[in-house]
Design a protein around this motif. Structure first.
Motif, PDB file in Angstrom:
ATOM      1  N   CYS A 183      44.000  26.056  60.005  1.00 34.66           N
ATOM      2  CA  CYS A 183      45.321  26.685  59.925  1.00 34.66           C
ATOM      3  C   CYS A 183      45.476  27.827  60.921  1.00 34.66           C
ATOM      4  CB  CYS A 183      45.573  27.183  58.505  1.00 34.66           C
ATOM      5  SG  CYS A 183      45.602  25.851  57.281  1.00 34.66           S
ATOM      6  N   HIS A 184      44.416  28.156  61.629  1.00 36.13           N
ATOM      7  CA  HIS A 184      44.494  29.163  62.684  1.00 36.13           C
ATOM      8  C   HIS A 184      44.967  28.548  63.998  1.00 36.13           C
ATOM      9  CE1 HIS A 184      41.131  31.499  60.357  1.00 36.13           C
ATOM     10  NE2 HIS A 184      42.293  31.510  59.726  1.00 36.13           N
ATOM     11  N   VAL A 185      44.934  27.222  64.084  1.00 33.72           N
ATOM     12  CA  VAL A 185      45.378  26.551  65.314  1.00 33.72           C
ATOM     13  C   VAL A 185      46.527  25.575  65.058  1.00 33.72           C
ATOM     14  CG1 VAL A 185      43.111  26.777  66.396  1.00 33.72           C
ATOM     15  CG2 VAL A 185      43.657  24.701  65.120  1.00 33.72           C
ATOM     16  N   ALA A 186      46.727  25.168  63.801  1.00 33.50           N
ATOM     17  CA  ALA A 186      47.770  24.188  63.478  1.00 33.50           C
ATOM     18  C   ALA A 186      49.119  24.868  63.267  1.00 33.50           C
ATOM     19  CB  ALA A 186      47.389  23.406  62.226  1.00 33.50           C
ATOM     20  N   ASP A 187      50.178  24.118  63.548  1.00 33.92           N
ATOM     21  CA  ASP A 187      51.543  24.593  63.316  1.00 33.92           C
ATOM     22  C   ASP A 187      52.114  24.058  62.004  1.00 33.92           C
ATOM     23  OD1 ASP A 187      52.171  25.893  66.054  1.00 33.92           O
ATOM     24  OD2 ASP A 187      51.370  23.921  66.582  1.00 33.92           O
ATOM     25  N   MET A 188      51.660  22.869  61.605  1.00 33.26           N
ATOM     26  CA  MET A 188      52.150  22.250  60.370  1.00 33.26           C
ATOM     27  C   MET A 188      50.987  21.601  59.634  1.00 33.26           C
ATOM     28  SD  MET A 188      55.335  19.601  59.729  1.00 33.26           S
ATOM     29  CE  MET A 188      54.681  18.086  60.405  1.00 33.26           C
ATOM     30  N   TYR A 189      51.045  21.670  58.316  1.00 26.63           N
ATOM     31  CA  TYR A 189      50.024  21.053  57.474  1.00 26.63           C
ATOM     32  C   TYR A 189      50.694  20.047  56.545  1.00 26.63           C
ATOM     33  CZ  TYR A 189      46.705  20.628  53.566  1.00 26.63           C
ATOM     34  OH  TYR A 189      45.888  20.146  52.574  1.00 26.63           O
ATOM     35  N   VAL A 190      50.175  18.812  56.533  1.00 25.68           N
ATOM     36  CA  VAL A 190      50.667  17.755  55.652  1.00 25.68           C
ATOM     37  C   VAL A 190      49.559  17.441  54.650  1.00 25.68           C
ATOM     38  CG1 VAL A 190      51.616  15.427  55.505  1.00 25.68           C
ATOM     39  CG2 VAL A 190      52.080  16.834  57.530  1.00 25.68           C
ATOM     40  N   ALA A 191      49.777  17.803  53.390  1.00 27.57           N
ATOM     41  CA  ALA A 191      48.755  17.679  52.349  1.00 27.57           C
ATOM     42  C   ALA A 191      48.928  16.378  51.581  1.00 27.57           C
ATOM     43  CB  ALA A 191      48.839  18.870  51.394  1.00 27.57           C
ATOM     44  N   CYS A 192      47.986  15.454  51.763  1.00 34.84           N
ATOM     45  CA  CYS A 192      48.045  14.144  51.108  1.00 34.84           C
ATOM     46  C   CYS A 192      46.822  13.890  50.229  1.00 34.84           C
ATOM     47  CB  CYS A 192      48.127  13.034  52.152  1.00 34.84           C
ATOM     48  SG  CYS A 192      49.455  13.189  53.352  1.00 34.84           S
ATOM     49  N   HIS A 193      45.968  14.879  50.075  1.00 30.20           N
ATOM     50  CA  HIS A 193      44.700  14.717  49.385  1.00 30.20           C
ATOM     51  C   HIS A 193      44.888  14.601  47.868  1.00 30.20           C
ATOM     52  CE1 HIS A 193      45.733  19.001  49.471  1.00 30.20           C
ATOM     53  NE2 HIS A 193      45.305  18.974  48.219  1.00 30.20           N
ATOM     54  N   TYR A 194      43.840  14.124  47.217  1.00 23.81           N
ATOM     55  CA  TYR A 194      43.747  14.210  45.758  1.00 23.81           C
ATOM     56  C   TYR A 194      42.849  15.394  45.439  1.00 23.81           C
ATOM     57  CZ  TYR A 194      42.202  13.395  40.994  1.00 23.81           C
ATOM     58  OH  TYR A 194      41.902  13.564  39.664  1.00 23.81           O
ATOM     59  N   TRP A 195      43.312  16.259  44.552  1.00 24.68           N
ATOM     60  CA  TRP A 195      42.521  17.428  44.160  1.00 24.68           C
ATOM     61  C   TRP A 195      42.267  17.382  42.662  1.00 24.68           C
ATOM     62  CZ3 TRP A 195      43.457  21.662  40.905  1.00 24.68           C
ATOM     63  CH2 TRP A 195      42.536  22.713  41.014  1.00 24.68           C
ATOM     64  N   ALA A 196      41.032  17.652  42.266  1.00 19.66           N
ATOM     65  CA  ALA A 196      40.664  17.664  40.851  1.00 19.66           C
ATOM     66  C   ALA A 196      40.274  19.078  40.437  1.00 19.66           C
ATOM     67  CB  ALA A 196      39.503  16.707  40.594  1.00 19.66           C
ATOM     68  N   GLU A 197      40.521  19.391  39.188  1.00 23.07           N
ATOM     69  CA  GLU A 197      40.168  20.701  38.642  1.00 23.07           C
ATOM     70  C   GLU A 197      38.687  20.980  38.894  1.00 23.07           C
ATOM     71  OE1 GLU A 197      41.365  24.204  37.126  1.00 23.07           O
ATOM     72  OE2 GLU A 197      42.686  22.442  37.128  1.00 23.07           O
ATOM     73  N   GLY A 198      38.398  22.168  39.393  1.00 21.56           N
ATOM     74  CA  GLY A 198      37.022  22.554  39.677  1.00 21.56           C
ATOM     75  C   GLY A 198      36.638  22.408  41.131  1.00 21.56           C
ATOM     76  N   ALA A 199      37.413  21.643  41.895  1.00 22.19           N
ATOM     77  CA  ALA A 199      37.147  21.498  43.326  1.00 22.19           C
ATOM     78  C   ALA A 199      37.619  22.757  44.057  1.00 22.19           C
ATOM     79  CB  ALA A 199      37.859  20.262  43.874  1.00 22.19           C
ATOM     80  N   PRO A 200      37.067  23.043  45.224  1.00 26.44           N
ATOM     81  CA  PRO A 200      37.489  24.242  45.959  1.00 26.44           C
ATOM     82  C   PRO A 200      38.965  24.179  46.347  1.00 26.44           C
ATOM     83  CG  PRO A 200      35.461  23.315  46.884  1.00 26.44           C
ATOM     84  CD  PRO A 200      36.000  22.303  45.929  1.00 26.44           C
ATOM     85  N   PHE A 201      39.616  25.335  46.346  1.00 25.54           N
ATOM     86  CA  PHE A 201      40.959  25.430  46.909  1.00 25.54           C
ATOM     87  C   PHE A 201      40.856  25.228  48.424  1.00 25.54           C
ATOM     88  CE2 PHE A 201      43.058  28.394  43.530  1.00 25.54           C
ATOM     89  CZ  PHE A 201      42.858  27.411  42.574  1.00 25.54           C
ATOM     90  N   LEU A 202      41.828  24.539  49.008  1.00 25.40           N
ATOM     91  CA  LEU A 202      41.796  24.354  50.459  1.00 25.40           C
ATOM     92  C   LEU A 202      41.998  25.684  51.173  1.00 25.40           C
ATOM     93  CD1 LEU A 202      42.590  21.349  49.371  1.00 25.40           C
ATOM     94  CD2 LEU A 202      43.025  20.989  51.792  1.00 25.40           C
ATOM     95  N   PHE A 203      43.018  26.433  50.746  1.00 27.62           N
ATOM     96  CA  PHE A 203      43.161  27.796  51.255  1.00 27.62           C
ATOM     97  C   PHE A 203      43.760  28.671  50.161  1.00 27.62           C
ATOM     98  CE2 PHE A 203      47.111  25.717  52.745  1.00 27.62           C
ATOM     99  CZ  PHE A 203      48.090  26.597  52.298  1.00 27.62           C
ATOM    100  N   THR A 204      43.436  29.946  50.228  1.00 29.67           N
ATOM    101  CA  THR A 204      43.838  30.901  49.206  1.00 29.67           C
ATOM    102  C   THR A 204      44.936  31.817  49.731  1.00 29.67           C
ATOM    103  OG1 THR A 204      42.258  32.592  49.902  1.00 29.67           O
ATOM    104  CG2 THR A 204      41.460  30.899  48.356  1.00 29.67           C
ATOM    105  N   ARG A 205      45.466  32.636  48.856  1.00 31.10           N
ATOM    106  CA  ARG A 205      46.489  33.604  49.263  1.00 31.10           C
ATOM    107  C   ARG A 205      45.928  34.618  50.250  1.00 31.10           C
ATOM    108  NH1 ARG A 205      49.555  34.627  43.406  1.00 31.10           N
ATOM    109  NH2 ARG A 205      49.974  32.414  43.007  1.00 31.10           N
ATOM    110  N   GLU A 206      44.653  34.939  50.102  1.00 32.24           N
ATOM    111  CA  GLU A 206      44.026  35.856  51.053  1.00 32.24           C
ATOM    112  C   GLU A 206      43.889  35.202  52.424  1.00 32.24           C
ATOM    113  OE1 GLU A 206      43.395  39.099  50.629  1.00 32.24           O
ATOM    114  OE2 GLU A 206      44.454  38.758  48.733  1.00 32.24           O
TER     115      GLU A 206
END
Length: 273
Positions: free
Chosen positions: A126-149
């Motif tokens: 996300c430091h080099v991308a202009d747009m992010y398209v999120a198509c993944h499956y996420w399950a409870e307990g898995a890491p967050f892709l990115f945080t508010r920080e």
């Protein structure tokens, strides 16, 4: 169809956010054919970079839209380190944005069984991308892709997030609520960590519609119907030797929870009380 419409909506959002072009909302198009004709209006600056996550049905649907655009696919290393004279995208699988905390390795079986020992490595994209398209499956307990920080980092560049996965207040920090077909875009203010105006300079434009196939009801209905005819009806009308219907049935003919769904017993009891 979630991936198809969601990716289209992502490009529509990008055009609005940066004042580059105008695309007709998908739900105002007669069908997918008309929607795809709208893609001809897209004009992206050179070196525009788009990152995608997720290789399931949603991800492959999004790729169908990418294939109709003059956007070159590049590998993750090249995406991170090189500049281009044309728009590019990279499509990441789960091992490319997660690593084991202990040694930086990755084991897919281990990750899917117990992801608690893993951490996300997605933020640098996300430091080099202009747009992010999120198509993944996420399950409870898995890491967050990115945080508010992560979004507060001065190196952060992504200005548009098309969150097709739409996990609320979870792995994609900017997705605070689902949006609607009528009002599909909202702004995320990284400083206040709240919903704000889309067009403010530092705000991320978020598209998080959670019923995307409904924007192309005719095409989606035909496609889903064909899938049912091909993959479900033979088992429903035949012997179902693979147990497809039995495994997918929540209740027995007596109205009791089937074996695979007995974990819902407490919920059913609470709902009935």
């Amino acid at each position: 169809y979630a991936g198809v419409v969601g990716c289209y909506n992502g490009f529509r959002t990008f055009g609005i956010k940066h004042g580059l072009y105008h695309l007709k909302p998908a739900h105002e198009c007669e069908d997918r054919e008309e929607m795809e004709k709208q893609l001809a209006h897209i004009t992206l600056p050179s070196n525009t970079k788009i990152v995608m996550t997720g290789y399931g049905r949603v991800g492959h649907g999004a790729r169908e839209i990418m294939a109709l655009l003059p956007i070159k696919e590049v590998g993750s290393d090249s995406f991170m380190n090189d500049s281009f004279s044309t728009p590019v995208f990279t499509h990441l699988d789960v091992h490319q944005y997660n690593r084991r905390k202990a040694d930086g390795g990755f084991d897919k079986g281990q990750f899917f069984t117990d992801p608690s020992g893993y951490e996300s490595t997605f933020a640098p994209y996300c430091h080099v991308a202009d747009m992010y398209v999120a198509c993944h499956y996420w399950a409870e307990g898995a890491p967050f892709l990115f945080t508010r920080e992560d979004v507060k980092d001065p190196k952060w560049k992504v200005s548009v997030v098309a969150d097709i996965s739409c996990d609320i207040d979870g792995p994609v920090a900017s997705t605070l609520k689902p949006s609607t077909i009528a009002d599909p875009i909202y702004g995320y203010n990284p400083h206040t960590e709240s919903i704000d105006e889309v067009m403010k300079a530092d705000n991320i434009a978020v598209m998080a519609v959670d019923n995307l196939p409904c924007e192309l009801p005719k095409d989606a209905s035909v496609d889903f119907g064909n899938e049912l005819i091909k993959h479900v009806l033979p088992h429903l009308l035949g012997k179902d030797e693979q147990g497809i219907i039995a495994n997918a049935s929540e209740t027995t003919l007596d109205g009791n929870l089937a074996e695979n769904f007995k974990y819902l017993a407490d919920y059913v009891a609470e709902a009935g009380s």
